[in-house]
Every structure is written in structure tokens, then in C-alpha cells.
Design a protein around this motif. Sequence first.
Motif, short mmCIF file in Angstrom:
data_model
loop_
_atom_site.label_atom_id
_atom_site.label_comp_id
_atom_site.label_asym_id
_atom_site.label_seq_id
_atom_site.Cartn_x
_atom_site.Cartn_y
_atom_site.Cartn_z
N ASP A 179 -7.40 0.74 3.84
CA ASP A 179 -6.55 1.87 3.88
C ASP A 179 -5.30 1.32 3.20
O ASP A 179 -4.55 0.79 4.08
CB ASP A 179 -6.32 2.47 5.23
N THR A 242 -11.03 -0.73 7.57
CA THR A 242 -10.34 0.53 7.70
C THR A 242 -9.50 0.42 8.89
O THR A 242 -9.57 -0.49 9.60
CB THR A 242 -11.17 1.61 8.05
N ASP A 377 -6.46 6.83 -1.87
CA ASP A 377 -7.60 5.79 -2.04
C ASP A 377 -7.62 5.25 -3.68
O ASP A 377 -7.76 6.18 -4.55
CB ASP A 377 -8.84 6.14 -1.79
N GLY B 266 -11.46 2.47 0.35
CA GLY B 266 -10.40 2.50 -0.40
C GLY B 266 -10.16 1.44 -1.34
O GLY B 266 -9.78 1.62 -2.71
#
Lengths: 417, 616
Positions: A179, A242, A377, B266
Amino acid sequence: MTAVRAHRRTVLRAAAGAAATLPMLAGCGVTGRPVEVTVSWSGTELDTFRRIVSDFQHTDRIGVAIDVVPGNEVDATLTARLRAGNPPDLAVFTEPGLITKYRPHLVPLDPDLAADVTAYWRHLAVRHGRLYGCWLKAAHKSLLWHRPGRAPGLSRWADLVELAARPSGTPLLSVGAADGWVLTDWFENLLAALDKHEYERLAGADPHWHSEPVATALRMLGRLWRLPGLFPGGPGRALLTTFDASVVDVFGTDRARLVFEGDFVAPVIASIGGTPSRREAVRFPSVGGTRPLVVGGDVIVALSDRPDTRRLLRHLVGRRARLPWVRQGFLVPSTRIRRDDYPTALSRRLADELTAPDADPRFDLSDRLAGQLAGDDGKGSWLIMQQFFRDVTTGVPVDTAVRRTCDAFQTAAEAQT
Amino acid sequence: VTKPPEVRGNLAWLPRLRLADRLLVLDDLGPHGRDRVRPQVWQAYLFLVPLVVILGLLVVWPSLRTVWQALTAGCHGGVCGHNFAAAWSGWRVLLRTLAWAVALPVAMIAVGFGLAVALRRIRHSGLVTALLVTPMAVPMVATGLAFRLLYDPEPDRGAATAVASWVAGRFGGGTPEALGSGTITFALMSAFCWAYLGLSVAVFRRVLAAIPVEQVSMVLAEGGRRRDVYRWFYWPVLFRVAALLLAVTGLASARSFDLLLVMAPGSSQPAGEVVALHVWRYGPGTGAEVGPAAALSVLWFAILVCTVIAPLFAFRARWRMPPVDEGSDVARELLARRERRGGTVRHAVAWVVGLAAAVLWLIPALVLAFTSLHSDAGFAVRGLRSPLSGAAWAGLLDSGYLPTAVGTLLLAVGVAVVVVAFSGLAAYALGWLRPPGHGVIMVVVMICATVPVQAITDPLVSMLAHAGLPGSWPALLLVHVAFGIPITTVLLYGTFGTLSPEQLRAAAAGDPQVSGGPVRAVFARIWPNLFAAGALEFVQVWNDLVIGLLFAPAQLQPAGPALLGTLRYFTTNTAGVSAATLVYALVPLAVVLLLHRQIVRLLLGGLTGTWKAEET
């Protein structure tokens, strides 16, 4: 009457669109179409907001439709809906930078709607001297979390680097580098401590990304991140971790000792069964004698000037609507909230830090950047910081990586004008 | 007088339409005459009105507008190429898109053929084929979630990672963190293969079953070599089927977008980025400059058209799927002996390959099911080794997911009904009445079937705004209808093309008063196809991600985008997401399994019937 209300709620929840609900609403004394609010929340945040809104519907007899968009797509959704000529009445931004982008479509608000927040917060929602947004809740983003006794004595940045360099069985840090916002938060804390004026300038109209404080902050980060054995499973795994997985690394599987992020780490710990006694949060270490305080928050803006919209907005900034947030453990930067409204010692402490008279918070920089630097993202500042992380952990000299990163920031910043 | 063909089911409820009776007049002139004498031309055009209006406004015009923007925006009043030059800076992305649209389908077709040949040698191969085909019905969002779970970098959670790290521990070497930026494209492609490899296996098996056994055995008996058999009988047929598969798989590769959003963390998304995602991030409507964004869309569209339309046109020979050829006992015995000549080794290899494929194909579904039987907290910490629990399923009931599913169900049924009605009318006109210009219209419809919605979002949205339907559920329904009509029309076109004039004439000659005439005869033949087309459209809408993301209004979040939204806290929410994903995937699976016979018939008709009329 209860039956009617239940019916209306059902209709609001299940009906396909605003038009379909109109006759039913008119039937029970509510006029006009419901106020539509676009939010990107999920989980507890969404549940809490639903409760607040449902309370408003009961007391004020105004229908409210909550439009939940997934993930980070508020921006894209709003653009599409504005082009379609069908904007929602209200929208919640996690990025005040969006106020700048959408300002021509926003309705200026009555200044007394922001009477209960401190000058810093009010200023963040003001453009060209007019108020465009109200803060619903805030986040404290300058915290390091660990299990009791696992990472003692972290008051200065040098202490953190020293702890990281010292060999130990368990790797020190878990970073949710998948992230991008986690990485920008690291950078922002360092920069906020190094030079708050430069920090604010980067969010302004004339950003200069080649400045010395920016390079210093990046260099400090690079020198920390490149230390061998710092991350569980190595930096490659960190890039796939994440944010919530990084919390699990520390408080679930005990694969790392320390995780950096805001107060919203606490509910994640709770969701995997961690109790308050098994976690400790310390402030981000001081840099050059300054402890940074980086904050985030959710601001609600109006895109229509209907009386119903204004009533809902006024309701949302009142104490009655602010308390449910507080009770769920969220921080609310409002003077209408008393210290003992907060449920835990930790949230009281963090709220104190946010609202202290001498507090000097810096709002999350990446959330204020617009145009090509707006993060998502694989995009903008998130992408640039992930590339920096990849560079310094794969052997690119720190100075080279810093130069590349500054170039990337500057190029993107210039392209947006 | 020919005996009227049996009319299946009770069709007395059908209104006594008289339209198709006119066909008899046309048919007496034969198919070629039909093209010259058209007393019902105006009627045929009337049937085309819904298709023309919807496609014209919602697909063709927005596409033309996008091309126009790409050519003229920022060009100071003229036409220039600088927008394309600006878009070209993403050449890596374009190359990757080409890999998805061409290289991957070619590889999959080759592997599919190999598997089809191997599976012929083993028993119960029908079951294996069915297993391989099934994932095609699963939504890409669900596939992506299953594979993201499989490849989770934490060995406790990711089964594939666990195996890889076990192997690495035994034989040395690092664990390939499948979702990392170096390998993300391969990880995504593996998920895509899982979804679409079965298609080519099934089609090749069907084709191989249709090779004329008698003739092959005759050639072999007279001393012909295997090579000759391949050259004369197999190659011409396989070549054309491969071209068709290339088109279908190339079109499906646009779905790599869904996989990317769901599967890639991401940090890995830039490394796996294809034009679809690039357009989503930087294309029209994202605040980017109009010209380059439109140019990017046009480039993407050009790639798709090349990979989808070109093979179809290059190989549009007058060929249709021949019937399965059983051959005589002698011929089959001869062939079987030939096949066995390779000996037990080949047979064993075939067995191993078949078994391995079956096991591999079951794993993602099993992993998903097993994961859903844990608690979220337990799975986050201890992964697959955590104690079993029904919490995820219990949580699903009060998570607000069921209203989402019901809403999606209603939307999908509504779209399917509208699409079949409009496409049925259009296909009837195009495939049977064949008014002047039907060929051109079919080409336009086929091109429309390849237009990706992300490429034309901007003009499409402003079109809907002009209609006063912005951000509403009718808009969502309309966009789904507009993107469902082309492919459904192409499929049903084949269906109407395969109707036999002789049979219809017979139906009318039997007893028009009682049987209701050819209308019922037509319906008796095509209603299973209409139903199958509706089912396919239902699955299409149910499985959709991107149209929902772009056009879903407040209060109606379709299941796909809703699941994508839960990925924000995937690690601490895995069991619940898995349960929701299973429910999401089971609905289209059930529909396809229930109707697989009708669907296969529709697809074969759609693929093969197009050129039939000229043969009669």
C-alpha cells in the motif's frame, strides 16, 4: 409509525435508485428526493456512518441515500458523475486535495459549521477564503506499534536506526509497502519533523521537490530501509505486504517487532483477537529534537445547495452525530467532544495530542497532492515511493535513489499545471 | 406433403404472429433468391431498429467520438498524430497487452490441443474436460481472488507459496513470490489459463471427434503415413478452429483488467499493467488530457480489433463443425490399434497429464472452500492450519452481501431479457430475412462486440447525461444492454442461419390452422437457443466488474465491485471474502451447468451456422 419507518428504511436500503423511492418518501411526510452521500468507507467506518445517518432520518424526516464506492475510487466516481450531470449532494473525501480539484463544483459552507475545530483543521478546508468542508473524523499517523517490551526506548530516530542495525532473532519492522500510502506516511513524518515550512510548501501551489529537507528525509529513510534483515521475508515480501498484513506480522504471527502507522492500527489488532493489554503505541521518534505529528482525516463537502443537504451537514457536525465516531474509537478533532467521551486510555491520549493547544499537526501530504501526484495503487506519489523503496532495498546507492525520486516528484508536480 | 416436424413442448401460448409466414414466399426462391427479392425489406429493417438505436447511440457514436478526439484534440483545428505520440510513451504497456491478446492465446491453443490429444487416450476424459471448461463460467473477480489467496506470500496462507517454499527448502533456491513485480504477469496469466484453457481443450476434442474415421482408416490401410492424414484431414479443420479460438481468447484477454485489479498488490500493478488498466488510471474521465487519453483508447481498440476480427476474416471459409463421426467397427479398431502403437508409455503419459490437469484445476476452488471454513482472525494469524469454523458463513448472512446478490440477480435477469428480445429480433432480420446491407451491419455488430467499455467511457457518460439518465439504474441497465447486444446478436445470427427452409415449409404445409404455422416451428427450434443466449448474457452481467465500477448508481452496488471493495482488508478478512466469493462464483456456475447442452448448441450454431444458408 414504526412500520412506516421500517418500510422506508427497507426501501432506502434495497431500492434501485432515488427515483423509485420518491413516492414512498412523500407518503410519510418527507418531501423531495433523498440526500445522496458518496463515501468510500467500509467496515466499522461505514457501519458507524450508517447509524448516524439513520438517527438523522428518524429525527429530521429527510431521506438519505449512502453511495458506497469501492476502495480509492471516490475521485474517479465523482468525476464520472459530474460529467453525467448527476453529482451526489454530499461527498466524503479522505484527501482534502480533492477540494482544490472540485472547488468549482462545491458549495461554500456557512463558516460556523467549522466553529468547533481548531484553526489548523479549518484552514485545511478553506479555499480562496471560503469554507468548503467539515471534518468528520481524524487520524493520528505518527505512531509505532509493538507488543509490550518488544521495542523499548525509541525516542529518537537514531534509536530506531540503532535498534534496526542490532542483530536480533526477529526482524524489527513490518512495512505494508504494497500500500503506497504507508510509505508516503513514513516520508511525511520525517519531513514534518525536519522542516514544516517546506512540508506545507509541497502541498501548495509552488512545490519544490529538489529542496534539501526532502532529500534529507528520503536519505534517512533509505539508510534505514536498506539495512539487511530489517523486514521479515526480506524487502520483496514487504512490497507484497498490505497494511493489515503488516499488523498481523507483529501482533498475529510475531514475525516482526514493530509496525508503523496511525491510530487505525488498533481496530486491526482487535480484529485478530489482540487485547489492549497486548499492544503498545509510542510516538514516531523525534528528528533533530522535533516530534512529528502527521494527521489524516475525512472531510465532507457539499455539491448541492438544497435545504435538506444543509440540514444533514449541520446534523453531522453536531455533538450527537460526533459521539458515535468517538465511541467506536475514532478520533474527532472537535471541541464539542470531551476527553472522557473516548473509550480507551490510548484514544484519550491520542485525542489529547491532536487537540492540545500547542499541537502543531501536519495534514497527510500525499492526501493533499493533486494531479499526477495524487496517490492510488500504481499511481502518483504512492508509485514513486514504492519505486524508491524498491531502489534502496535492491542495492541502488541511496543518493542515486534519492535523486531519482526527487526528479520523479518534481516532474509529476510540473506536469499537473 | 411432408410430415410436419415434431414441435417440442406446448407452444399454444404463442401469439399467432403472421410475420414468418411470409418467409415461405421468400424461401420458394431459395437462399439466393432471398437475397434478390425482398418483399419484406421494410419489416426486416423494423426489426433492426432497437439494435441500431442502442448500438448507434451507446457504442458506435462514443467510439467515433473517441477516435475523433484522438485525432483532433490539441491539434489547433486540424488532424494530427501528436496524441498518439504522447500515448506511445507507454510502449511497455502496449507490448504487454499484445502478449495477453496474441502470445498467450496462441500458447493456450497449442497446450489445449496437446491436452485434447492426450485426453483421447484415457477413459473418463469427458469428466476431465468438463472440469477444465467449468472455470470459464466463474467471474474473473472470483478467479483473481482464488489465485491471490493461492499465491499469498505467507506460506501459512498461500498454498502455492507453501509448496514452493517446501521445494525451495529441499532443493535450495528462493521462494518465487508470485505476486512480485518480476512475476506478476505470469501469475495473472496462470489465473487466466485456469479460466480459459478448457475452452480450447473442449473445442479441439469435439473437432477431433469429427474427423472422418472411415477415410482416415482407408488412407492408413493403403499405406498412407500419419503425416498425410494430418495434412489432409486434421490440419485444414484445426487451423480454422484455432483461428476462432484465437479470436475468442483474445477478446477474453481484455478481462486481464479484472484480474489485475483483484490479484496484483498495489506495488506490483505497474509491472503487470496492460492498456486496459492504463486507460482506467490515465484514460478519459480521469482528469488526464483528453487527446492522449483518447489516443490510448484507440490504440487499445486497434489491438483488440486486430486480434479478434482479423482471424475471423482471414479464415471465414465455408466450413462448419461436422457431426461426430463414429465410423465402422473395423475402421475404429484399425485406428485404435494405430493409436496404441505408441505403447504403454504414451498411454501412461496421457494418464498422468489428464490426472495432473484435473487435480490442478480443482485446487483453486478447493483452496477457496477450505479457507471459507475458518474464522477471519484465525486465518489471518495461523492460515490454513487454524481451527475450522463456520464464522465466515454465519457472518455472510448479516454482512449486507445478500441484498447485493439479490440486486445483481435482478439486474442480470432484466438485462438478459432485454438483450435477448432485441438481439433475437435483429438476428432474425439479419440471419433469415437478410435485407440489403445485412452483411455490413453484421460487420459493424462484430466490431461493436470488441469495443471495451473503458475506452469509450467519457462520450458514453455524456450520452447518458443527454438522455437524463446519469448515475441511475436505468443507465447501468442500458450500458449492459448495449454491450450485451452485439455478441448475443452474433450468436443468434448463427441460430437463424441454421434454420432449414425445407423444414419450415413442411411445418406450414402440414396444417397451418392447427400447428400455428412456421412461427411455432421457428420458435420450437430456436427457443432453447434464445434461452441459452439469455443465460450467457445473465452470466456476463453477473460476472461483470468494469461496467459496475463505472455506472453502478447509489443503492445498487453489483456483486463484483462490492467484492473488490472488500480487498482493502484482505488479510484480516480472508475467510469472509472467500465465502462471499464462493457464493458469487456458484451462481453463474449453476446456470451454465444446468444449461450446458443448450449453450454448446448455441455456440456451435453461432460459430458454424453463419455460412450455412449458402449451402442449402
